[in-house]
Design an enzyme around this catalytic site. Structure first.
Site, PDB file in Angstrom:
ATOM      1  N   CYS A  78     -15.247  35.743  24.094  1.00  0.00           N
ATOM      2  CA  CYS A  78     -15.250  36.499  22.852  1.00  0.00           C
ATOM      3  C   CYS A  78     -16.171  35.762  21.893  1.00  0.00           C
ATOM      4  O   CYS A  78     -15.943  34.582  21.589  1.00  0.00           O
ATOM      5  CB  CYS A  78     -13.823  36.535  22.298  1.00  0.00           C
ATOM      6  SG  CYS A  78     -13.681  37.301  20.676  1.00  0.00           S
ATOM      7  N   CYS A 189     -21.304  40.833  21.468  1.00  0.00           N
ATOM      8  CA  CYS A 189     -19.855  41.069  21.483  1.00  0.00           C
ATOM      9  C   CYS A 189     -19.519  41.490  22.905  1.00  0.00           C
ATOM     10  O   CYS A 189     -20.201  42.348  23.477  1.00  0.00           O
ATOM     11  CB  CYS A 189     -19.477  42.174  20.503  1.00  0.00           C
ATOM     12  SG  CYS A 189     -17.771  42.755  20.682  1.00  0.00           S
TER      13      CYS A 189
END
Ligand code: DGL
Length: 271
Positions: A78, A189
């Protein structure tokens, strides 16, 4: 877990939701014999708009969980959590190896012919010191366009990969970049690779799109090899997921996104 041979221990992978699955699939492809644990903090998604201190707290809690499950390395799959918490995790757990993520600005700059790159990442990633350092080191001499693609993480979490609304978010994000002549897009992302077909369709064939997940998988392999923790055996591999959200939902997302099944357990934090 002490009696388990180090190489048999799982690789722990964490994200706020399904995004880290875009990294997990490359880890699986590169190291098919490894046991894996996937953790999705879906009770707290999205991380993007949250204050860094809160993300650090969540990441630390998840790390403790993954350590209790015997993880031999932890992949912070992440970008937002890496930006907010990676340094903190490394100093809080000095004996543990962490592999984190950051937008692939360096390869983006290197590959751009026109010196114009577009970066898609969350607001949290763009606001992090890690990102500021990255830009200061590698993005000189290029024009960089940034967009947080508001709402895109939620669409992907809900499995809405190619709806009109998903297309609208992407079109709004990409139009100014494409009009300005960007020839390279960086996916900052881990959720975004799941809409890669739409990104490619909207951006057209002349635009190069970089998903950093294969490079992250290689880095995990490098770390494990250095520690002599790589599993060479073709034993039956175990993959298990945990979520702070709904387990059945995540099982269905795994099926939709990866065309595979692995069991997921729901967990509740006690503090
Ligand atoms: N997948 C996460 C990332 O790579 C962010 C998603 C979220 O906002 O929770 O940044």
């Amino acid at each position: 877990m002490d009696e388990v041979m180090p190489e048999k221990k799982p690789i722990g992978i964490l994200d706020s939701g399904v995004g880290g699955l875009s990294v997990l699939r490359h880890i699986q492809a590169l190291m098919p014999n490894e046991n894996l644990i996937y953790f999705a903090d879906q009770a707290n998604i999205p991380y993007g708009p949250r204050p860094p201190a809160e993300i650090r707290r969540f990441s630390e809690e998840i790390t403790r969980f993954l350590l209790r499950k015997g993880s031999k390395v932890i992949v912070v799959a992440c970008n937002t959590a890496s930006g907010a918490a990676l340094e903190h995790l490394r100093s809080a757990f000095p004996d543990m190896s962490f592999v984190g993520m950051e937008p692939a600005v360096k390869p983006g700059v290197y590959q751009s012919r026109q010196g114009k790159i577009g970066i898609l990442a969350t607001a949290g990633t763009f606001g992090s010191r890690r990102y500021a350092n990255l830009m200061a080191r590698y993005a000189w001499g290029v024009v960089a366009f940034e967009d947080p693609c508001l709402g895109l993480v939620e669409q992907i979490e809900a499995g809405k990969l190619s709806t009109q609304e998903t297309d609208r978010i992407l079109r709004d994000a990409l139009a100014p970049m494409l009009n300005a002549g960007v020839d390279t897009l960086v996916l900052g992302c881990t959720h975004y690779p799941f809409v890669l077909p739409s990104i490619r369709r909207l951006a057209g064939p002349g635009v190069n799109v970089i998903d950093p997940a294969p490079a992250v998988a290689l880095q995990v392999q490098r770390v494990l090899r250095q520690q002599h923790y790589l599993t060479e055996e073709t034993a039956l591999r175990d993959v298990h997921g945990y979520t702070t959200g709904d387990a059945r939902n995540l099982e269905m997302s795994v099926e939709q996104l990866l065309s595979q099944f692995f069991p997921i357990s729901a967990i509740e934090w006690d503090g």
